[in-house]
Enzyme design. Sequence first.
Site, PDB file in Angstrom:
ATOM      1  N   LYS A 253       0.848  -1.200   0.000  1.00 41.47           N
ATOM      2  CA  LYS A 253       0.000   0.000   0.000  1.00 41.47           C
ATOM      3  C   LYS A 253       0.881   1.247   0.000  1.00 41.47           C
ATOM      4  O   LYS A 253       1.932   1.276   0.647  1.00 41.47           O
ATOM      5  CB  LYS A 253      -0.905  -0.033   1.238  1.00 41.47           C
ATOM      6  CG  LYS A 253      -1.964   1.061   1.290  1.00 41.47           C
ATOM      7  CD  LYS A 253      -2.861   0.936   2.532  1.00 41.47           C
ATOM      8  CE  LYS A 253      -3.947   2.002   2.539  1.00 41.47           C
ATOM      9  NZ  LYS A 253      -4.812   1.924   3.754  1.00 41.47           N
TER      10      LYS A 253
ATOM     11  N   SER B 161     -10.411   0.085   7.070  1.00 36.10           N
ATOM     12  CA  SER B 161      -9.774   0.215   5.755  1.00 36.10           C
ATOM     13  C   SER B 161      -9.098  -1.048   5.220  1.00 36.10           C
ATOM     14  O   SER B 161      -8.683  -1.065   4.066  1.00 36.10           O
ATOM     15  CB  SER B 161      -8.740   1.343   5.790  1.00 36.10           C
ATOM     16  OG  SER B 161      -9.360   2.582   5.710  1.00 36.10           O
TER      17      SER B 161
ATOM     18  N   SER C 115      -9.980   2.364   2.825  1.00 38.53           N
ATOM     19  CA  SER C 115      -8.994   3.036   2.005  1.00 38.53           C
ATOM     20  C   SER C 115      -8.047   2.111   1.241  1.00 38.53           C
ATOM     21  O   SER C 115      -7.451   2.534   0.244  1.00 38.53           O
ATOM     22  CB  SER C 115      -8.151   3.971   2.879  1.00 38.53           C
ATOM     23  OG  SER C 115      -7.350   3.249   3.762  1.00 38.53           O
TER      24      SER C 115
END
Lengths: 95, 495
Positions: B78, B182, B158
């Site tokens: 990420k 998330s 997210s």
Amino acid sequence: MSIDETTAARVAKLARIKVEDAALPALVTDFNRILGFIEQLNEVDIDGVEPMTSVTPQRLKRRDDVVTDGNQQDKILSNAPDAREGFFAVPKVME
Amino acid sequence: MSDLNKLGLAQARDALRKGDTTSVELTAACLSAIEAAGALNAFVHKTPELALDQARAADARIAAGDAPAMCGLPLGIKDLFCTKGVPSQAGSRILEGFLPEYESTVSQNLLDAGTVMLGKLNMDEFAMGSSNETSVYGNAVNPWRRGNDDAALTPGGSSGGSAAAVSADLCLAATGTDTGGSIRQPAAFTGIVGIKPTYGRCSRWGVVAFASSLDQAGPMTKSVRDAAMMLTTMCGHDPKDSTSADLAVPDFEAMLTGDIKGKQIGIPREYRMDGMPEEIETLWTQGTDMLRDAGASIVDITLPHTKYALPAYYVIAPAEASSNLARYDGVRYGHRATLGQGDGITEMYEKTRAEGFGPEVQRRVMIGTYVLSAGFYDAYYNRARRVRTLIKKDFENVFADGIDAILTPATPSAAFGLGDMTDADPIQMYLNDVFTVTVNLAGLPGISVPVGQDKQGLPMGLQLIGRPWDEGDLLNTAYALEGAAGFVAKPGKWW
């Protein structure tokens, strides 16, 4: 509790985010929706309840107060938008 | 072997050890899949040369009989994790051009275990969002679609790029982070597994901070076994994070027996929300039956302050964000606005932050500034922290009564369309985290497991919440649920 454009402008100033006057009404609407949602917390009986400081019960570790790192000036400045003579450069702060 | 990118971590590890494939082959398969998946917009910074170098090094270690736990396994990382010499922007314009001089502890732990980094994954800006629509890179797209409808759906957020990449087999697994849901919400939206461990399990050092008392990293994987294996590697005490727990990390994979006989599973009545789609309700009942059939006893429980978790979160998280994001000032790294004649340092800050932060980040920073400002600190911030104490106490009470894990829906709906929420007020988007945010506020481990599909074919997940530091037991319960659910569906390839 609801806020007006003057308060929204003051908050933007405190947060150091430039908000154009034309954008303030929409910001106020958003703020008031979110604050209205948060107001639900007033229904909760919090008498005698401590505010949480740490979600897991742990003591912060201690260490000897000695220098363990440093001498990385180049690395620290390598991402600066403006670095000169080993310093971060910014617009003039004082006349 | 064909379709190597479709393997999970454990399968690929076993194939590598047997000599059935090589890390270079696995990595090349993933790189090809990534190249062909531009439409998903999952990988936003690709590192193919670095990946192949790491893969060759891994193959040498395997050949030499010196392979660490995850040797040769290609992962996506990420964009929130700082990776040395590789762009790390947290999905924000304000970190444009930032090349970290250091590696985050979690990604270093993964590198030390021999993994290969394929690149950086799309995400909501500063992890603030539930649909990946706040990203500076544009939307990541869910590989799943509703039946034959070609409308683009959100992969959630997210960690939307991570979810899309794992679900579409662009990598074997990915890292995610979870501040209010998330990891778990995007995992549920894409039919994969995602676990947020106990607060303090994974070091936060080198992970761009959103809300420091809530942020935790975790794996997003194709199976519970993979999650257990990768979590073991990611966790561990780190002196560079003062909230990192100095506790031994067990081998979570070795704890997967699938035996949950006698376990007590709590079903919280407050998670039955008005307006929840019937399919989610049905899924929850089916999941309950699966755990009962596996020998667990099902207990109705109450978590009375559940309703107040989201409002408390929307005080605490923005407050911490306003403080954490103060560092983006145009001085030390990232974007600086072009200044006009006579502009001083205050104008530099204000213009830089107005240009560098997107609307949702600006909104949250300002809300945080407001709730922390003189005169409102007690009414908002301190009140929210007191409510947080009560939310945690709710969980402590049920665990003290002997509950081993709690089963809930992971999300209030299946994946929704990109753009569907554009005109909705911000609260509608925040409601996505209604079932997950309690877990962050209480610092507990939570895992999302794919259990079924809705009538349009979209995946749906259930969440299991465990006792603090007991990820091993939680993963084992998830393993039993995964086995009973037998979820094997994959998105049809359209990209």
